[in-house]
Write a protein that holds these residues in place. Structure first.
Motif, PDB file in Angstrom:
ATOM      1  N   VAL A 178       0.852  -1.187   0.000  1.00  0.00           N
ATOM      2  CA  VAL A 178       0.000   0.000   0.000  1.00  0.00           C
ATOM      3  C   VAL A 178       0.888   1.237   0.000  1.00  0.00           C
ATOM      4  O   VAL A 178       1.633   1.479   0.957  1.00  0.00           O
ATOM      5  CB  VAL A 178      -0.949   0.020   1.208  1.00  0.00           C
ATOM      6  CG1 VAL A 178      -1.837   1.263   1.165  1.00  0.00           C
ATOM      7  CG2 VAL A 178      -1.807  -1.243   1.230  1.00  0.00           C
ATOM      8  N   ALA A 179       0.832   1.980  -1.090  1.00  0.00           N
ATOM      9  CA  ALA A 179       1.618   3.205  -1.204  1.00  0.00           C
ATOM     10  C   ALA A 179       0.823   4.365  -0.621  1.00  0.00           C
ATOM     11  O   ALA A 179      -0.408   4.382  -0.665  1.00  0.00           O
ATOM     12  CB  ALA A 179       1.965   3.471  -2.665  1.00  0.00           C
ATOM     13  N   LEU A 207       0.436   7.030   8.674  1.00  0.00           N
ATOM     14  CA  LEU A 207       0.128   6.058   7.639  1.00  0.00           C
ATOM     15  C   LEU A 207       1.154   4.931   7.578  1.00  0.00           C
ATOM     16  O   LEU A 207       0.794   3.761   7.415  1.00  0.00           O
ATOM     17  CB  LEU A 207       0.026   6.751   6.280  1.00  0.00           C
ATOM     18  CG  LEU A 207      -1.239   7.581   6.067  1.00  0.00           C
ATOM     19  CD1 LEU A 207      -1.117   8.429   4.817  1.00  0.00           C
ATOM     20  CD2 LEU A 207      -2.469   6.675   5.980  1.00  0.00           C
ATOM     21  N   ALA A 208       2.418   5.265   7.729  1.00  0.00           N
ATOM     22  CA  ALA A 208       3.448   4.218   7.713  1.00  0.00           C
ATOM     23  C   ALA A 208       3.197   3.202   8.822  1.00  0.00           C
ATOM     24  O   ALA A 208       3.255   1.987   8.599  1.00  0.00           O
ATOM     25  CB  ALA A 208       4.829   4.841   7.856  1.00  0.00           C
ATOM     26  N   ARG A 212       1.411  -0.705   8.433  1.00  0.00           N
ATOM     27  CA  ARG A 212       2.182  -1.840   8.951  1.00  0.00           C
ATOM     28  C   ARG A 212       1.369  -2.604   9.989  1.00  0.00           C
ATOM     29  O   ARG A 212       1.364  -3.845  10.015  1.00  0.00           O
ATOM     30  CB  ARG A 212       3.505  -1.337   9.540  1.00  0.00           C
ATOM     31  CG  ARG A 212       4.487  -2.465   9.882  1.00  0.00           C
ATOM     32  CD  ARG A 212       5.850  -1.908  10.249  1.00  0.00           C
ATOM     33  NE  ARG A 212       6.529  -1.342   9.086  1.00  0.00           N
ATOM     34  CZ  ARG A 212       6.731  -0.043   8.894  1.00  0.00           C
ATOM     35  NH1 ARG A 212       6.296   0.843   9.785  1.00  0.00           N
ATOM     36  NH2 ARG A 212       7.360   0.377   7.821  1.00  0.00           N
ATOM     37  N   ALA A 213       0.663  -1.878  10.873  1.00  0.00           N
ATOM     38  CA  ALA A 213      -0.162  -2.532  11.891  1.00  0.00           C
ATOM     39  C   ALA A 213      -1.295  -3.332  11.266  1.00  0.00           C
ATOM     40  O   ALA A 213      -1.717  -4.358  11.809  1.00  0.00           O
ATOM     41  CB  ALA A 213      -0.734  -1.489  12.849  1.00  0.00           C
ATOM     42  N   LEU A 214      -1.789  -2.897  10.124  1.00  0.00           N
ATOM     43  CA  LEU A 214      -2.855  -3.608   9.432  1.00  0.00           C
ATOM     44  C   LEU A 214      -2.344  -4.829   8.671  1.00  0.00           C
ATOM     45  O   LEU A 214      -3.135  -5.620   8.153  1.00  0.00           O
ATOM     46  CB  LEU A 214      -3.564  -2.667   8.455  1.00  0.00           C
ATOM     47  CG  LEU A 214      -4.432  -1.572   9.088  1.00  0.00           C
ATOM     48  CD1 LEU A 214      -4.833  -0.548   8.043  1.00  0.00           C
ATOM     49  CD2 LEU A 214      -5.666  -2.175   9.752  1.00  0.00           C
ATOM     50  N   VAL A 217       2.393  -3.825   3.515  1.00  0.00           N
ATOM     51  CA  VAL A 217       3.760  -3.339   3.324  1.00  0.00           C
ATOM     52  C   VAL A 217       3.654  -1.870   2.909  1.00  0.00           C
ATOM     53  O   VAL A 217       3.200  -1.576   1.801  1.00  0.00           O
ATOM     54  CB  VAL A 217       4.497  -4.142   2.253  1.00  0.00           C
ATOM     55  CG1 VAL A 217       5.891  -3.567   2.015  1.00  0.00           C
ATOM     56  CG2 VAL A 217       4.577  -5.616   2.640  1.00  0.00           C
ATOM     57  N   PRO A 218       4.030  -0.916   3.781  1.00  0.00           N
ATOM     58  CA  PRO A 218       3.910   0.498   3.413  1.00  0.00           C
ATOM     59  C   PRO A 218       4.952   0.883   2.361  1.00  0.00           C
ATOM     60  O   PRO A 218       6.107   0.467   2.428  1.00  0.00           O
ATOM     61  CB  PRO A 218       4.175   1.236   4.736  1.00  0.00           C
ATOM     62  CG  PRO A 218       4.149   0.196   5.802  1.00  0.00           C
ATOM     63  CD  PRO A 218       4.531  -1.095   5.152  1.00  0.00           C
ATOM     64  N   VAL A 219       4.512   1.671   1.401  1.00  0.00           N
ATOM     65  CA  VAL A 219       5.398   2.191   0.358  1.00  0.00           C
ATOM     66  C   VAL A 219       5.291   3.712   0.396  1.00  0.00           C
ATOM     67  O   VAL A 219       4.257   4.278   0.046  1.00  0.00           O
ATOM     68  CB  VAL A 219       5.012   1.659  -1.028  1.00  0.00           C
ATOM     69  CG1 VAL A 219       5.942   2.233  -2.092  1.00  0.00           C
ATOM     70  CG2 VAL A 219       5.032   0.131  -1.054  1.00  0.00           C
ATOM     71  N   ASP A 220       6.356   4.364   0.829  1.00  0.00           N
ATOM     72  CA  ASP A 220       6.337   5.814   1.023  1.00  0.00           C
ATOM     73  C   ASP A 220       6.597   6.528  -0.299  1.00  0.00           C
ATOM     74  O   ASP A 220       7.668   6.410  -0.886  1.00  0.00           O
ATOM     75  CB  ASP A 220       7.393   6.199   2.063  1.00  0.00           C
ATOM     76  CG  ASP A 220       7.359   7.675   2.414  1.00  0.00           C
ATOM     77  OD1 ASP A 220       6.466   8.389   1.924  1.00  0.00           O
ATOM     78  OD2 ASP A 220       8.228   8.105   3.199  1.00  0.00           O
ATOM     79  N   LEU A 221       5.592   7.286  -0.768  1.00  0.00           N
ATOM     80  CA  LEU A 221       5.761   8.083  -1.979  1.00  0.00           C
ATOM     81  C   LEU A 221       6.211   9.501  -1.663  1.00  0.00           C
ATOM     82  O   LEU A 221       6.381  10.309  -2.587  1.00  0.00           O
ATOM     83  CB  LEU A 221       4.444   8.120  -2.769  1.00  0.00           C
ATOM     84  CG  LEU A 221       3.905   6.767  -3.244  1.00  0.00           C
ATOM     85  CD1 LEU A 221       2.617   6.963  -4.029  1.00  0.00           C
ATOM     86  CD2 LEU A 221       4.932   6.009  -4.068  1.00  0.00           C
ATOM     87  N   GLY A 222       6.394   9.786  -0.381  1.00  0.00           N
ATOM     88  CA  GLY A 222       6.945  11.066   0.021  1.00  0.00           C
ATOM     89  C   GLY A 222       5.902  12.160   0.169  1.00  0.00           C
ATOM     90  O   GLY A 222       4.698  11.943   0.014  1.00  0.00           O
ATOM     91  N   VAL A 223       6.401  13.354   0.475  1.00  0.00           N
ATOM     92  CA  VAL A 223       5.568  14.553   0.555  1.00  0.00           C
ATOM     93  C   VAL A 223       5.587  15.210  -0.820  1.00  0.00           C
ATOM     94  O   VAL A 223       6.650  15.558  -1.343  1.00  0.00           O
ATOM     95  CB  VAL A 223       6.075  15.527   1.625  1.00  0.00           C
ATOM     96  CG1 VAL A 223       5.241  16.804   1.626  1.00  0.00           C
ATOM     97  CG2 VAL A 223       6.054  14.868   3.009  1.00  0.00           C
ATOM     98  N   VAL A 224       4.415  15.338  -1.410  1.00  0.00           N
ATOM     99  CA  VAL A 224       4.287  15.933  -2.733  1.00  0.00           C
ATOM    100  C   VAL A 224       3.771  17.354  -2.573  1.00  0.00           C
ATOM    101  O   VAL A 224       2.764  17.586  -1.902  1.00  0.00           O
ATOM    102  CB  VAL A 224       3.338  15.103  -3.621  1.00  0.00           C
ATOM    103  CG1 VAL A 224       3.193  15.756  -4.993  1.00  0.00           C
ATOM    104  CG2 VAL A 224       3.854  13.679  -3.755  1.00  0.00           C
TER     105      VAL A 224
END
Length: 395
Positions: A178-179, A207-208, A212-214, A217-224
């Motif tokens: 999940v990004a 969100l990260a 993960r708790a859910l 696999v968190p996928v960080d797309l950063g601050v846009v």
């Protein structure tokens, strides 16, 4: 406006089915088993002793007493992993260790501290019943019985049950990727220095950890930053099963998520929920995208109500239930929208976690809550004693 239930149904309709693969037990901790795990053999696989002592025939010692003990000849020994292949006949006993196979002919075990042992003989001073200190074949599970049900999140005890059943590998659901991205020129990473009109970003950290708790696999797309083209580029390039965005999804003049994704396949709408009214939902290049508001409490609420169920659907995990609880304090509700209130939960009932109620900006106060209470859209107020649906945080 679309109801929260309708919106959740639309979210779930976009989720891909669970992706299945087989892993070794050593690699399965925390994963979701996709098919029932069944015992390959009966558990235990044979009658065995639960004590160190002597395997006997109960009928032989039925009349034993302290004044008239019964003498039995010791004719063999059964140890764990080294069963005795002989048979206990009338007037005989066999030495036996804990976990060892109960010899043929014997139907009970007498602990060694309850007998007087001499060279080749034991004296029994009291009767025993058949089955005493005997673990029967299959009393834990029969061959083919389900020992771990599909949909179980595998904990150490489940792995032990599978291993004891002779199972080496299990079919599990692959954790979904999940990004997530956050938007806003006003955001500064924690530890930075705030400029005029800026705030520290909490959504990325939330969100990260929440994903993960859910079990994702968190996928960080950063601050846009607030540029629609940058939002579209980040979402389009995501290697993920689901993309979650925060902020920029409303009707303002500077809502880059809406501006960047509306033409790419994401519909933006109002959901009858408070907090969390402005949202977006659709697919970009075949990947589902859920667009949440930017206020931190709204993000937390929408993760619990929409994103959490989406992740659980991709993992094959049942949805936790919302339970009825009594309100210990009165509070006001927004008109025509379902309210989701952060609450403190006790044995007596629930109360709002903060005086500010469900204000979507109260990020620091969210830490005081144990979970959420849901109040149907028709309610204007919750009075003391009213019943509300409550669930502890799942992320």
């Amino acid at each position: 406006m679309r109801s929260a239930a309708e919106h959740l149904a639309q979210v779930l309709a976009l989720m891909p089915p669970p992706d299945l693969h087989v892993v070794r037990l050593a690699d399965a901790l925390g994963q979701v088993v996709a098919a029932d795990v069944c015992a390959r053999v009966a558990l235990p696989p044979f009658d065995n002793s639960s004590m160190d002592g002597y395997a006997v025939r109960a009928a032989d010692v039925a009349r034993a007493s302290a004044s008239a003990p019964v003498a039995l000849a010791v004719v063999g020994e059964s140890a764990a992993g080294h069963p005795w292949t002989g048979e206990v006949a009338a007037g005989e006993a066999a030495r036996i260790m804990t976990g060892a196979v109960l010899p043929a002919g014997a139907d009970a075990v007498i602990p060694q501290e309850e007998v007087a042992a001499t060279d080749g003989t034991v004296l029994v001073a009291s009767p025993v019943h058949a089955g005493r200190f005997v673990r029967r074949r299959g009393e834990d599970a029969g061959a083919g019985d389900v020992v771990v049900a599909a949909g179980t999140v595998l904990a150490p005890r489940h792995l032990a049950a599978a291993a004891s059943s002779g199972v080496e590998r299990v079919m599990v659901t692959r954790p979904p990727r999940v990004a997530y991205l956050v938007t806003g020129d006003e955001l500064v990473a924690p530890g930075g220095v705030l400029g005029p009109g800026q705030i520290f970003d909490s959504n990325a950290a939330y969100l990260a950890a929440a994903l993960r708790a859910l079990g994702a696999v968190p996928v960080d797309l950063g601050v846009v930053r607030d540029r629609p083209a940058d939002v579209l580029a980040a979402v389009s390039g995501a290697d993920a099963d689901l993309v979650v965005t925060t902020g920029g999804a409303s009707v303002g003049a500077h809502d880059p998520v809406k501006a960047g994704l509306a033409a790419a396949g994401v519909a933006f709408l109002n959901v009858a929920i408070q907090p969390g009214k402005p949202q977006g939902l659709g697919c970009v290049e075949g990947v589902p995208v859920v667009c949440l508001p930017g206020n931190p409490v709204a993000v937390a609420v929408c993760v619990e109500v929409f994103v959490g169920p989406a992740v659980r659907a991709m993992r094959g995990v049942p949805e936790p239930v919302w339970e009825p609880r009594r309100a210990l304090e009165a509070w006001r509700c927004p008109p025509v929208r379902e309210q989701v209130m952060p609450v403190v939960i006790s044995a007596e009932g629930v109360r709002p976690a903060t005086p500010g109620g469900s204000g979507s900006h109260l990020a620091a106060s969210l830490a005081a809550a144990d979970g959420l209470a849901r109040v149907h859209a028709e309610a204007d107020t919750v009075e003391v004693g009213d019943i509300v649906a409550v669930r502890r945080f799942t992320a």
